[in-house]
Write an enzyme that holds these catalytic residues in place. Sequence first.
Site, PDB file in Angstrom:
ATOM      1  N   VAL A  47       0.435   0.932   3.288  1.00 27.65           N
ATOM      2  CA  VAL A  47       0.870   1.474   3.198  1.00 27.65           C
ATOM      3  C   VAL A  47       2.011   1.280   3.736  1.00 27.65           C
ATOM      4  CG1 VAL A  47       0.849   4.068   3.333  1.00 27.65           C
ATOM      5  CG2 VAL A  47      -0.995   3.826   3.063  1.00 27.65           C
ATOM      6  N   CYS A  48       1.709   1.268   5.048  1.00 28.72           N
ATOM      7  CA  CYS A  48       2.985   1.324   6.297  1.00 28.72           C
ATOM      8  C   CYS A  48       4.003   0.554   5.811  1.00 28.72           C
ATOM      9  CB  CYS A  48       2.426   0.490   7.399  1.00 28.72           C
ATOM     10  SG  CYS A  48       1.806   1.571   8.537  1.00 28.72           S
TER      11      CYS A  48
END
Length: 188
Positions: A47-48
Amino acid sequence: MGIIGSEIKPFKATAFKAGEDFYEVTDADVKGKWAILFFYPADFTFVCPTELEDLGEKYAMLQDMGVEVYAVSTDTHFSHKAWHDTSERIGKLKFPFLGDQLHTISKNFDVLREEMGLADRATFVVDPDGVIQIVEQTCEGVGRNANELTRKIKAAQYVRNNPGQVCPAAWEEGEETLAPSLDLVGKI
């Protein structure tokens, strides 16, 4: 006292920024302008990079608004460089990444997951006086939205520059604001 309205605590970190040598960033460097401290759990994750890329797409506009962005994780500055050099998404980013391997910054902002040694997914907007004005924190699997963050910063800057005015829900730049007073009680 809650974290909103509190002054950032002292820290020192080594930063990686594309095209530059490693350099030191301190709390004093954050003060004097608007700043985003954008905490994320770890380099080389899932997700980062989507969040960081989304924020990177707003970076030029944020800079025009007088806002600096600092991405922060508990990884080292060396890991940040390696991620930048190997990820297409991260390789495009122009803002600095702070290494927080000693967990000083994550502890200062109360976002460290001690049992894992990782920072939570959290965003802090700091005004030029070093005072925290906006906080957003989500669970591990929920990414943040740079459009909404930018809208909130515009509102915070408006309120700072226009004492006595407040921005209602979903306010966008140029829309009507409110001047809280006894005359408005019960009329909104």
